[in-house]
Design a protein around this motif. Sequence first.
Motif, PDB file in Angstrom:
ATOM      1  N   ILE A  28      11.069 -29.221 -10.368  1.00 52.44           N
ATOM      2  CA  ILE A  28       9.523 -28.564 -10.651  1.00 52.44           C
ATOM      3  C   ILE A  28      10.093 -28.161  -9.339  1.00 52.44           C
ATOM      4  O   ILE A  28       9.426 -26.527  -9.682  1.00 52.44           O
ATOM      5  CB  ILE A  28       8.765 -29.511 -10.426  1.00 52.44           C
ATOM      6  CG1 ILE A  28       7.964 -30.653 -11.946  1.00 52.44           C
ATOM      7  CG2 ILE A  28       7.387 -28.276 -10.258  1.00 52.44           C
ATOM      8  CD1 ILE A  28       7.364 -31.735 -12.062  1.00 52.44           C
ATOM      9  N   ALA A  29      10.054 -28.904  -8.031  1.00 56.63           N
ATOM     10  CA  ALA A  29      10.288 -27.920  -6.799  1.00 56.63           C
ATOM     11  C   ALA A  29      11.445 -26.478  -7.505  1.00 56.63           C
ATOM     12  O   ALA A  29      10.917 -25.431  -6.880  1.00 56.63           O
ATOM     13  CB  ALA A  29      10.514 -28.661  -5.906  1.00 56.63           C
ATOM     14  N   LYS A  30      12.553 -26.693  -7.418  1.00 56.35           N
ATOM     15  CA  LYS A  30      13.505 -25.326  -7.905  1.00 56.35           C
ATOM     16  C   LYS A  30      12.676 -24.613  -8.612  1.00 56.35           C
ATOM     17  O   LYS A  30      13.049 -23.361  -8.276  1.00 56.35           O
ATOM     18  CB  LYS A  30      15.113 -26.361  -7.947  1.00 56.35           C
ATOM     19  CG  LYS A  30      14.996 -26.973  -6.600  1.00 56.35           C
ATOM     20  CD  LYS A  30      16.933 -27.207  -7.571  1.00 56.35           C
ATOM     21  CE  LYS A  30      17.083 -28.917  -8.137  1.00 56.35           C
ATOM     22  NZ  LYS A  30      18.419 -29.122  -8.901  1.00 56.35           N
ATOM     23  N   ASN A  31      12.699 -25.272  -9.560  1.00 53.55           N
ATOM     24  CA  ASN A  31      11.578 -24.441 -10.628  1.00 53.55           C
ATOM     25  C   ASN A  31      10.546 -23.325 -10.227  1.00 53.55           C
ATOM     26  O   ASN A  31      10.492 -21.973 -10.748  1.00 53.55           O
ATOM     27  CB  ASN A  31      11.485 -24.880 -11.669  1.00 53.55           C
ATOM     28  CG  ASN A  31      11.159 -24.150 -13.176  1.00 53.55           C
ATOM     29  OD1 ASN A  31      11.440 -23.556 -13.692  1.00 53.55           O
ATOM     30  ND2 ASN A  31       9.279 -24.209 -13.930  1.00 53.55           N
ATOM     31  N   ALA A  32       9.467 -23.157  -9.054  1.00 51.04           N
ATOM     32  CA  ALA A  32       8.624 -23.288  -8.563  1.00 51.04           C
ATOM     33  C   ALA A  32       9.420 -22.451  -7.666  1.00 51.04           C
ATOM     34  O   ALA A  32       8.861 -20.969  -7.643  1.00 51.04           O
ATOM     35  CB  ALA A  32       7.541 -23.781  -8.285  1.00 51.04           C
TER      36      ALA A  32
END
Length: 276
Positions: free
Chosen positions: A228-232
């Motif tokens: 999720i962090a990478k996607n954000a």
Amino acid sequence: MDALSEILKRFNLHADVFFSGNLCSLSEFDEPDGKRGHIHILKSGALELIDHSGKKRSIAQPCVMFFPRGKQHRIVPDPNKGADLVCATIDYQDVSAHPVALALPDFMKFQFSRYPDLKKSAKWIFKEAFGDADGRLPMIHRLCDIFIIQVLREVLKNGEIQHGMLAGLAHPQLSNVLTHIHAQADYPWSLETMAELAFMSRSKFADLFKDTVGETPGEYLTNWRMNIAKNALLKGDSVSMVAEKVGYENGSALARAFRKKIGLSPKAWQQQHLSV
């Protein structure tokens, strides 16, 4: 909440149709970096499919051939019949941050005679792809997006995957836990709260989770938060904003966990990928 909606809301899948018609000569497909997948929907005719290892499959029945991470493959159409196909790429933005792409095997094949729902969806795609109605191209793209979701439904419904995230989502006790984790990445999850959702003791839950998903519950939670962090970060969010989304106290706490897992700070990773 359902098993797929939260994942597809956070991590988009987008199909881009690049061929529809009768394929009459050899075609080779390859995505060296694995950032895009391929899907081929056979309407009629026959072909030989040769995968990256050289394995050959003779295919003469309507079906869908799915390469989630774009592994090298070749399609050799029947010299007499050719092959009526709709072919599309599947864009993930960053495959390393897309849990569905990572959870699927290198290749999947679904013969329509065994999957009536897929057959219904494919008929609509073929009607548009081999017709000449106004708005044909955007219609095909959107129908293929829907078709991919239908494929994922079949994977869960029929237990096509025996190990990993999708196997967990198909499991009657683990599905509820994973769905809640996916929807609430910022929640302070503990082994006890996860086990309670599965109506199991902590030890039995931990063993079942590891055997089915292939990671401990804690490892899975960390990996999910990092995805999720990478996607954000790919969307341009600041490190402090991302930290709040994934349950870390502040940007520094996220940076420590991110660097330990990924090998780079969130900011360095973001700059590296946004500059590509």
